[in-house]
Design an enzyme around this catalytic site. Structure first.
Site, PDB file in Angstrom:
ATOM      1  N   ASP A 262      10.544   6.892  34.089  1.00 21.34           N
ATOM      2  CA  ASP A 262      10.969   8.194  34.566  1.00 21.34           C
ATOM      3  C   ASP A 262      11.115   8.076  36.084  1.00 21.34           C
ATOM      4  O   ASP A 262      10.757   7.071  36.696  1.00 21.34           O
ATOM      5  CB  ASP A 262       9.957   9.277  34.155  1.00 21.34           C
ATOM      6  CG  ASP A 262      10.523  10.675  34.316  1.00 21.34           C
ATOM      7  OD1 ASP A 262       9.920  11.624  33.808  1.00 21.34           O
ATOM      8  OD2 ASP A 262      11.585  10.810  34.970  1.00 21.34           O
TER       9      ASP A 262
HETATM   10  C1  GLC Z   1      12.708  13.965  35.985  1.00 19.70           C
HETATM   11  C2  GLC Z   1      12.212  14.199  34.583  1.00 19.70           C
HETATM   12  C3  GLC Z   1      12.994  13.478  33.515  1.00 19.70           C
HETATM   13  C4  GLC Z   1      14.447  13.355  33.940  1.00 19.70           C
HETATM   14  C5  GLC Z   1      14.490  12.455  35.150  1.00 19.70           C
HETATM   15  C6  GLC Z   1      15.903  12.242  35.685  1.00 19.70           C
HETATM   16  O1  GLC Z   1      11.625  13.793  36.851  1.00 19.70           O
HETATM   17  O2  GLC Z   1      10.824  13.959  34.343  1.00 19.70           O
HETATM   18  O3  GLC Z   1      12.845  14.229  32.310  1.00 19.70           O
HETATM   19  O4  GLC Z   1      15.214  12.805  32.889  1.00 19.70           O
HETATM   20  O5  GLC Z   1      13.655  12.937  36.206  1.00 19.70           O
HETATM   21  O6  GLC Z   1      16.428  13.427  36.173  1.00 19.70           O
END
Ligand code: GLC
Length: 743
Positions: A262
């Site tokens: 993430d």
């Molecule tokens: C965010 C979220 C995740 C998302 C990613 C990209 O922090 O936790 O769900 O897909 O970043 O935007």
């Protein structure tokens, strides 16, 4: 490209070029706007890293994608196209209700079609991967990201996870689908106290029985990517948890796709206290099986020294780089690096009438009627009633929710616009009455600039004027519809709250409207179950509308004026009070349940609040009335061995005057087991449309595997014994019988 040639390409890459494929950066590194939501850090990324990067985060739109791709292909020794990935969680341009509303449809088939459409729009806009579905099981509405989940039940979440994965990936071969990326592995929804990014500590039985099933359902449905959670699970950051990402995800479940961290979660291993520095973080993440590093410098700066100093086998890099190249190849990007996106295609595929129509149907089915005293709803648009549509959401287009990053509120149908389709102009008066929220501190705490805050919070004089106008408008009306709820920024990621009531300013206005002694319909716009206890008596009817999406106004009007008989049923418990949280239907009984058989004090209860929720899992009303018959079994025993099965059936009679659709829910309780089992657990449901006077039977075939539970080793076992079976319109008002599972 055939796989031999692809292998040859991999073999021809330098170590640095292979590492580049494992790096994902957001738009600003490629001279595009960065719309990703997350902490912005100086990452120490060099131009060489950008030129060798394998994928881009949250850049979409045919023009930008083509421009960035064309520029990128001129860099590096090999023209390896970028992968474009973004959050298309509940629709791209045609935005659906938030997934907590999508779950309330109990309609996986419709949801699958909706995600086919979402993928069609996303692919036309140049995206190759959607970071969806988010299938984290949730039990605590203090957590802002309950918005993105389909709720508190593992069986239902699994059904929706599979439907969303199938929908997103269905038309991949035709160039109209996208890669689905299930998230967040694992148990992010168990963040302690509902506080964002907090640790999750979950027992092994609960982890395997409650939190993991939906991720596995996504894997079984063929999901091609998985994203790690930002949090720790039982003390280990998920992003570096080899047991989770290798032993469970790949070895036990057979996942063969690509794992992505993430946002900056590899870098955050340092903050967690799990890694010394970016190189150590890179080592632990690649060893755990994370293939792509999203928006952190760790892989870009740490992997090469690890390999050259023999602290990391180059084979690990090759495996990860191969997964990236294979995904690009499956998308046909080596033949067409633009993935078929053109501005012309984008224009013809986005926000089409067909896509809007499906979104309207989905939004309608997501609406949950929580209260309807004296059958005040549906309103009769032909009865010449004067409707006062009051409140901050009466004529507000910002009803998409925090994660609709590619949706445009300008495309949203407001509640006022929806009502106008049903009412003559003289029948409808609208007044804002008050702001969504007047808590300046909350906004400054989020780092919003003064002018942004001033766009949201009216000056005191305007607020007073709005309130007076609203009361005047309401005085001249026959029915008041109060459209209220929480602000978009109060929910979603980093939107944890401790108090879940409507904002004070809204409750004050509602109390003043109540003094007018007119029928009041409350429409609640929110990204979570709010605590509605103190407003429940202020309204004769309550419609939970979530953030209803682009077609929200049409959908709400269709229900309010009776064109659609509401079928929505809650998939997350609505608490009576925040102090009860976490609160969910599939809880354990305890040794001293607060039921009639136990003395009042020394039982599992609060002395200052009930145990029961305000509205339970599975709850929702429809127009008219229905009668359930007796729950019957075709046998009272089920043999665990062999292919035995048992059929349960219950009749549903429409005793009203309007057609309706019942969602008949079936639950079990394992009376005695070596791991104590919840008082109820959903094992199936059937949607049953019934005409007035008609009786239909809902049935469920029960097999021994449906009765299995997770033991201390996370293995699913069945044990002979007695089982209670329940069936009914929700998890509380049920008919009951029992049967035995024999050896
Ligand atoms: C965010 C979220 C995740 C998302 C990613 C990209 O922090 O936790 O769900 O897909 O970043 O935007």
């Amino acid at each position: 490209m055939d796989l031999t040639k692809l292998h040859n390409l991999l073999d021809s890459l330098t170590l640095q070029e292979k590492i580049g494929q494992l790096v994902q950066l957001s738009g600003e590194f490629f001279d595009a706007t960065d719309i990703s939501l997350g902490p912005q850090r100086q990452l120490g990324i060099t131009q060489e890293t950008v030129d060798l990067a394998g994928s881009v985060l949250n850049v979409a739109g045919a023009r930008d994608v083509r421009r960035l791709q064309a520029a990128h292909l001129k860099k590096g020794r090999h023209p390896i196209p970028l992968l474009f990935m973004a959050d298309v969680i509940y629709g791209y341009k045609t935005v659906y209700p938030i997934p907590l509303g999508i779950g309330a449809t109990w309609n996986p088939d419709l949801v699958e079609q909706a995600y086919v459409n979402a993928a069609d729009e996303a692919r036309a806009a140049g995206l190759h991967v959607s970071f969806a579905p988010m299938v984290d099981l949730v039990r605590d509405p203090r957590w802002g990201r309950v918005l993105e989940s389909t709720g508190e039940d593992p069986y239902l979440n699994s059904r929706f996870a599979a439907a969303m994965v199938r929908g997103l990936q269905k038309n991949l071969a035709a160039g109209d689908g996208v890669i689905s990326c299930v998230k967040h592995i694992a148990a992010y929804g168990a963040a302690e106290a509902g506080r964002e990014y907090n640790p999750a500590d979950v027992s092994t039985p609960s982890l395997f029985q409650d939190y993991l099933p939906a991720y596995k359902a996504a894997v079984d449905a063929g999901v091609k990517m998985a994203m790690t959670s930002l949090t720790t699970l039982n003390g280990v950051p998920a992003t570096a948890d080899k047991w989770l990402l290798q032993n469970i995800l790949r070895d036990r479940w057979g996942f063969t796709g690509l794992a992505i961290s993430d946002y900056a979660s590899i870098y955050e291993l340092i903050q967690h206290g799990f890694a010394q520095d970016p190189t150590d973080a890179a080592s632990k993440a690649i060893d755990a099986g994370v293939d792509i590093d999203m928006k952190s410098p760790c892989y870009a700066t740490g992997l090469q020294p690890l390999v050259t100093s023999s602290r990391l086998s180059e084979e690990k890099i090759n495996t990860a780089a191969w997964r990236v190249l294979k995904l690009k190849n499956e998308l046909g990007l080596f033949e067409d690096p633009y993935g078929g996106t053109t501005e012309e295609k984008e224009h013809t595929r986005l926000l089409t009438p067909e896509k809007r129509s499906l979104a309207r149907d989905l939004s309608r089915q997501a609406l949950v009627l929580l209260k309807n005293d004296a059958d005040i709803l549906p309103l009769d648009s032909s009865a010449n009633q004067r409707i006062a549509l009051i409140g901050p959401y009466a004529d507000e287009q910002k009803m998409l929710g925090l994660w609709a990053v590619h949706g445009d509120p300008q495309d949203t149908v407001t509640i006022k616009a929806g009502f106008a389709d049903y009412l003559a102009p003289q029948q409808l008066q609208t007044a804002k009455g008050t702001d969504v929220i007047r808590d300046r501190l909350m906004f400054t705490g989020m780092g919003l600039a003064e002018e942004q805050i001033n766009q949201t919070i009216s000056p005191a004089a305007d607020e007073q004027k709005n309130r007076s106008e609203a009361l005047e408008t309401a005085k001249n009306a026959d029915v008041i519809v109060f459209a209220a709820g929480e602000h978009t920024l109060q929910s979603g990621e980093a939107g944890s709250r401790t108090r879940l009531r409507l904002p004070d300013n809204q409750r004050q206005l509602l109390a003043e409207l109540r003094k007018l002694n007119k029928p009041i319909v409350l429409i609640v716009i929110s990204g979570r179950p709010l605590v509605l206890t103190d407003v429940q008596d202020q309204a004769d009817a309550i419609l939970q509308a979530w953030f209803p999406g682009t077609e929200g106004g049409h959908a709400i009007a269709d229900v309010i004026f009776g064109r659609y008989n509401p079928t929505g049923r809650l998939t997350m418990t609505f608490p009576y009070d925040e102090g009860q949280l976490p609160l969910y239907y599939n809880h354990l009984n305890t040794g001293r349940p607060a039921d009639k058989n136990h003395p009042t004090r020394f039982v599992s209860r609060y002395i200052d609040a009930p145990n029961k929720p305000l509205y339970p899992f599975g709850y929702g009303l429809s127009y008219g009335s229905v009668q359930y018959g007796e729950l019957k079994l075709d046998s009272d025993t089920l043999a665990a061995a062999g292919r035995d099965e048992l059929t349960a059936a219950i009749s549903v009679t429409n005793t009203g005057t309007v057609p309706r659709e019942e969602t008949v829910q079936f639950y079990i309780h394992d009376q005695v087991a070596s791991i104590v089992q919840p008082v109820k657990r959903l094992i199936g449901f059937q949607k049953v449309p019934v005409q007035p006077g008609e009786t239909k039977t809902a049935a469920l075939t029960i097999t021994p595997d449906m009765l299995s539970f997770a033991n201390r080793d996370g293995e699913f076992i069945t044990e002979p014994g007695m089982f209670d079976l329940f069936a009914g319109p929700n998890s509380q008002d049920v008919h009951q019988t029992s049967f035995s599972l024999t050896e």
